[in-house]
Design a protein around this motif. Structure first.
Motif, PDB file in Angstrom:
ATOM      1  N   THR A   3       0.832  -1.202   0.000  1.00  0.00           N
ATOM      2  CA  THR A   3       0.000   0.000   0.000  1.00  0.00           C
ATOM      3  C   THR A   3       0.870   1.256   0.000  1.00  0.00           C
ATOM      4  OG1 THR A   3      -1.790  -1.124   1.158  1.00  0.00           O
ATOM      5  CG2 THR A   3      -1.786   1.279   1.262  1.00  0.00           C
ATOM      6  N   LEU A  59      -6.433   5.872  -1.117  1.00  0.00           N
ATOM      7  CA  LEU A  59      -7.688   5.850  -0.357  1.00  0.00           C
ATOM      8  C   LEU A  59      -7.536   5.041   0.931  1.00  0.00           C
ATOM      9  CD1 LEU A  59     -10.516   5.472  -3.039  1.00  0.00           C
ATOM     10  CD2 LEU A  59     -10.319   7.253  -1.306  1.00  0.00           C
ATOM     11  N   GLN A  60      -6.783   3.941   0.849  1.00  0.00           N
ATOM     12  CA  GLN A  60      -6.591   3.103   2.034  1.00  0.00           C
ATOM     13  C   GLN A  60      -5.905   3.869   3.159  1.00  0.00           C
ATOM     14  OE1 GLN A  60      -4.656  -0.223  -0.071  1.00  0.00           O
ATOM     15  NE2 GLN A  60      -6.183  -1.585   0.835  1.00  0.00           N
ATOM     16  N   THR A  61      -5.011   4.797   2.824  1.00  0.00           N
ATOM     17  CA  THR A  61      -4.294   5.535   3.873  1.00  0.00           C
ATOM     18  C   THR A  61      -5.217   6.466   4.654  1.00  0.00           C
ATOM     19  OG1 THR A  61      -3.615   7.318   2.370  1.00  0.00           O
ATOM     20  CG2 THR A  61      -2.110   5.460   2.604  1.00  0.00           C
ATOM     21  N   PHE A  62      -6.406   6.766   4.099  1.00  0.00           N
ATOM     22  CA  PHE A  62      -7.378   7.616   4.801  1.00  0.00           C
ATOM     23  C   PHE A  62      -8.436   6.796   5.550  1.00  0.00           C
ATOM     24  CE2 PHE A  62      -6.107  10.504   1.265  1.00  0.00           C
ATOM     25  CZ  PHE A  62      -5.569  11.521   2.040  1.00  0.00           C
ATOM     26  N   ASN A  63      -8.405   5.484   5.407  1.00  0.00           N
ATOM     27  CA  ASN A  63      -9.463   4.625   5.926  1.00  0.00           C
ATOM     28  C   ASN A  63      -9.107   4.073   7.317  1.00  0.00           C
ATOM     29  OD1 ASN A  63     -11.449   2.754   6.395  1.00  0.00           O
ATOM     30  ND2 ASN A  63     -11.044   1.518   4.571  1.00  0.00           N
ATOM     31  N   TYR A  91     -10.577   1.914   9.115  1.00  0.00           N
ATOM     32  CA  TYR A  91     -10.793   0.469   9.174  1.00  0.00           C
ATOM     33  C   TYR A  91      -9.574  -0.289   8.655  1.00  0.00           C
ATOM     34  CZ  TYR A  91     -12.889  -4.119   8.361  1.00  0.00           C
ATOM     35  OH  TYR A  91     -13.142  -5.468   8.358  1.00  0.00           O
ATOM     36  N   TYR A  92      -8.906   0.290   7.678  1.00  0.00           N
ATOM     37  CA  TYR A  92      -7.682  -0.318   7.124  1.00  0.00           C
ATOM     38  C   TYR A  92      -6.631  -0.473   8.225  1.00  0.00           C
ATOM     39  CZ  TYR A  92      -3.311  -0.656   4.494  1.00  0.00           C
ATOM     40  OH  TYR A  92      -2.076  -1.042   4.031  1.00  0.00           O
TER      41      TYR A  92
END
Length: 201
Positions: free
Chosen positions: A68, A96-100, A102-103
């Motif tokens: 990621t 987008l994952q870096t802002f999530n 839950y990730y």
């Protein structure tokens, strides 16, 4: 194949094709080596911190974070036809994952700590560099309704040091405020306020 090389067509051009292929191989080898070095270094840090580095969940979590962080988001995501429509869909997913939240919640605790520290450090460096450029005379704005937000602007030249993150911050800001700003005039327009003006959708 890395997403920066969207097609292999250029490899079929006589003479130039060899150069393109060699360039792609060097680029891919560099990224693979970078990922391997970060993985190895992280394993050493984890072992020194008393983490069981043979734990499968830990290894999966670490691998996914490294992918990621280097623009290969979506562990089981196959971009397929999206790659012909959009540039680097896996890079967009990684951003987008870096802002999530839950990730991060799914990560192994050690990996989560490392990921958050790395992301905050990178953000601090980018903000510092952009701010220094602004102090040196470049045009810098931080209102993310503006398309130039976070960028270093010198005349008509714009430099984006955000690595694909600022576009999503801008999207979220415009959706939340229901407005956008003209980068030249600074005029703020409410989304969907009249015919011809884009809506949130």
């Amino acid at each position: 194949q890395e997403e920066a090389f969207a097609s292999r067509l250029a490899e079929n051009i006589p003479v130039i094709g060899r150069v393109v292929k060699s360039s792609e191989q060097a680029y891919t080898t560099f990224l693979n080596r970078l990922r391997l070095d970060v993985f190895s270094n992280s394993l050493k840090q984890a072992a020194a911190a008393g983490i069981d580095v043979s734990n499968v969940e830990f290894l999966k979590s670490l691998s996914e974070w490294i992918n990621t962080g280097t623009g290969r988001g979506g562990r089981n995501f196959n971009p397929g036809v999206l790659s012909t429509v959009l540039f680097s869909p896996r890079l967009a997913i990684s951003r987008l994952q870096t802002f999530n939240p839950y990730y991060y919640a799914k990560m192994h605790p050690f990996v989560r700590t490392q990921a958050i520290k790395a992301n905050l450090s990178a953000a601090a460096v980018v903000v510092s560099l952009v701010s220094l450029a602004g102090a040196a005379g470049a045009k810098v704005v931080w209102d993310f309704r503006n398309p130039d937000a976070g960028k270093v602007r010198i005349g008509n030249l714009r430099m984006d040091l955000g690595g694909g993150h600022f576009q999503f911050i801008r999207l979220f800001t415009q959706l939340v405020t229901n407005s956008k700003m003209n980068s030249e005039t600074g005029k703020v327009t409410e989304l969907g306020s009249k015919f011809g003006i884009p809506t949130r959708l």
